[in-house]
Scaffold this motif. Structure first.
Motif, PDB file in Angstrom:
ATOM      1  N   LEU A 195       0.834  -1.209   0.000  1.00  0.00           N
ATOM      2  CA  LEU A 195       0.000   0.000   0.000  1.00  0.00           C
ATOM      3  C   LEU A 195       0.865   1.255   0.000  1.00  0.00           C
ATOM      4  O   LEU A 195       0.572   2.219  -0.714  1.00  0.00           O
ATOM      5  CB  LEU A 195      -0.949  -0.021   1.196  1.00  0.00           C
ATOM      6  CG  LEU A 195      -2.044  -1.086   1.134  1.00  0.00           C
ATOM      7  CD1 LEU A 195      -2.700  -1.262   2.492  1.00  0.00           C
ATOM      8  CD2 LEU A 195      -3.079  -0.751   0.071  1.00  0.00           C
ATOM      9  N   ALA A 196       1.930   1.244   0.788  1.00  0.00           N
ATOM     10  CA  ALA A 196       2.840   2.390   0.820  1.00  0.00           C
ATOM     11  C   ALA A 196       3.492   2.594  -0.546  1.00  0.00           C
ATOM     12  O   ALA A 196       3.598   3.728  -1.026  1.00  0.00           O
ATOM     13  CB  ALA A 196       3.901   2.193   1.904  1.00  0.00           C
ATOM     14  N   ASP A 197       3.914   1.515  -1.180  1.00  0.00           N
ATOM     15  CA  ASP A 197       4.507   1.623  -2.520  1.00  0.00           C
ATOM     16  C   ASP A 197       3.503   2.206  -3.513  1.00  0.00           C
ATOM     17  O   ASP A 197       3.862   3.012  -4.373  1.00  0.00           O
ATOM     18  CB  ASP A 197       4.985   0.252  -3.004  1.00  0.00           C
ATOM     19  CG  ASP A 197       6.216  -0.246  -2.265  1.00  0.00           C
ATOM     20  OD1 ASP A 197       6.881   0.556  -1.580  1.00  0.00           O
ATOM     21  OD2 ASP A 197       6.499  -1.460  -2.364  1.00  0.00           O
ATOM     22  N   SER A 198       2.256   1.801  -3.381  1.00  0.00           N
ATOM     23  CA  SER A 198       1.207   2.321  -4.255  1.00  0.00           C
ATOM     24  C   SER A 198       1.048   3.831  -4.058  1.00  0.00           C
ATOM     25  O   SER A 198       0.889   4.580  -5.030  1.00  0.00           O
ATOM     26  CB  SER A 198      -0.110   1.593  -3.974  1.00  0.00           C
ATOM     27  OG  SER A 198      -1.137   2.088  -4.780  1.00  0.00           O
ATOM     28  N   CYS A 199       1.112   4.281  -2.817  1.00  0.00           N
ATOM     29  CA  CYS A 199       1.013   5.719  -2.532  1.00  0.00           C
ATOM     30  C   CYS A 199       2.192   6.479  -3.140  1.00  0.00           C
ATOM     31  O   CYS A 199       2.026   7.572  -3.688  1.00  0.00           O
ATOM     32  CB  CYS A 199       0.976   5.962  -1.029  1.00  0.00           C
ATOM     33  SG  CYS A 199      -0.524   5.373  -0.212  1.00  0.00           S
ATOM     34  N   LEU A 200       3.381   5.894  -3.050  1.00  0.00           N
ATOM     35  CA  LEU A 200       4.580   6.556  -3.549  1.00  0.00           C
ATOM     36  C   LEU A 200       4.669   6.556  -5.076  1.00  0.00           C
ATOM     37  O   LEU A 200       5.552   7.210  -5.646  1.00  0.00           O
ATOM     38  CB  LEU A 200       5.829   5.901  -2.953  1.00  0.00           C
ATOM     39  CG  LEU A 200       6.045   6.177  -1.462  1.00  0.00           C
ATOM     40  CD1 LEU A 200       7.165   5.311  -0.923  1.00  0.00           C
ATOM     41  CD2 LEU A 200       6.315   7.647  -1.205  1.00  0.00           C
ATOM     42  N   ALA A 201       3.754   5.852  -5.735  1.00  0.00           N
ATOM     43  CA  ALA A 201       3.725   5.865  -7.201  1.00  0.00           C
ATOM     44  C   ALA A 201       3.413   7.264  -7.728  1.00  0.00           C
ATOM     45  O   ALA A 201       3.770   7.593  -8.857  1.00  0.00           O
ATOM     46  CB  ALA A 201       2.707   4.851  -7.725  1.00  0.00           C
ATOM     47  N   ASP A 202       2.765   8.087  -6.913  1.00  0.00           N
ATOM     48  CA  ASP A 202       2.510   9.480  -7.273  1.00  0.00           C
ATOM     49  C   ASP A 202       3.741  10.286  -6.856  1.00  0.00           C
ATOM     50  O   ASP A 202       4.082  10.351  -5.673  1.00  0.00           O
ATOM     51  CB  ASP A 202       1.259   9.989  -6.550  1.00  0.00           C
ATOM     52  CG  ASP A 202       0.839  11.377  -7.002  1.00  0.00           C
ATOM     53  OD1 ASP A 202       1.718  12.241  -7.220  1.00  0.00           O
ATOM     54  OD2 ASP A 202      -0.377  11.596  -7.117  1.00  0.00           O
ATOM     55  N   ALA A 203       4.409  10.878  -7.825  1.00  0.00           N
ATOM     56  CA  ALA A 203       5.664  11.595  -7.572  1.00  0.00           C
ATOM     57  C   ALA A 203       5.511  12.755  -6.595  1.00  0.00           C
ATOM     58  O   ALA A 203       6.500  13.216  -6.019  1.00  0.00           O
ATOM     59  CB  ALA A 203       6.242  12.095  -8.891  1.00  0.00           C
TER      60      ALA A 203
END
Length: 128
Positions: A81-89
């Motif tokens: 989930l954290a990785d998914s959030c960080l997909a937005d630059a």
């Protein structure tokens, strides 16, 4: 500078995560809280949704991860989930808490949760 925070709390989504076969077969609800560190100044100036994190789209994105491929551990789910959030630059860091209110514990309990915080890796700055 202290980052601005955009938070989404109490997102409840059904998923099939867990180490036991019945958890994978039957599924259960997971509750997720996220806090995104970002800079909201552009959005505050423009007053345009395109200049900020759309929390409706964020909720859908997180729900897709929770409802997606099963994992054994809350730690793994929280990291995804954290990785998914960080997909937005625009997201500098994400703190994610995954609650498992129906955890298979044979005693009364208030909550089971795992919290992770992930920062954006900046090439050249964060690598030796």
């Amino acid at each position: 500078m202290t980052p601005d925070l955009i938070s989404l709390t109490g997102l409840r989504v059904r998923g099939n995560h867990g180490v036991f076969d019945f958890e994978r077969a039957d599924g259960q609800d997971f509750v997720v809280d996220v806090a995104l560190e970002t800079d909201t100044r552009a959005a505050a100036t423009s007053d345009r949704l395109t200049d900020t994190i759309d929390y409706g789209a964020l909720a859908q994105q997180l729900a897709a991860v929770i409802g997606g491929e099963p994992v054994n551990l809350l730690e793994t789910l929280a990291a995804r989930l954290a990785d998914s959030c960080l997909a937005d630059a625009r997201v500098h860091a994400a703190t994610v808490t995954v609650h498992k209110p129906q955890a298979p514990i044979p005693l009364a309990f208030a909550d089971v949760a795992v919290t992770v915080r992930r920062d954006r890796v900046v090439p050249g700055r964060d690598q030796p």
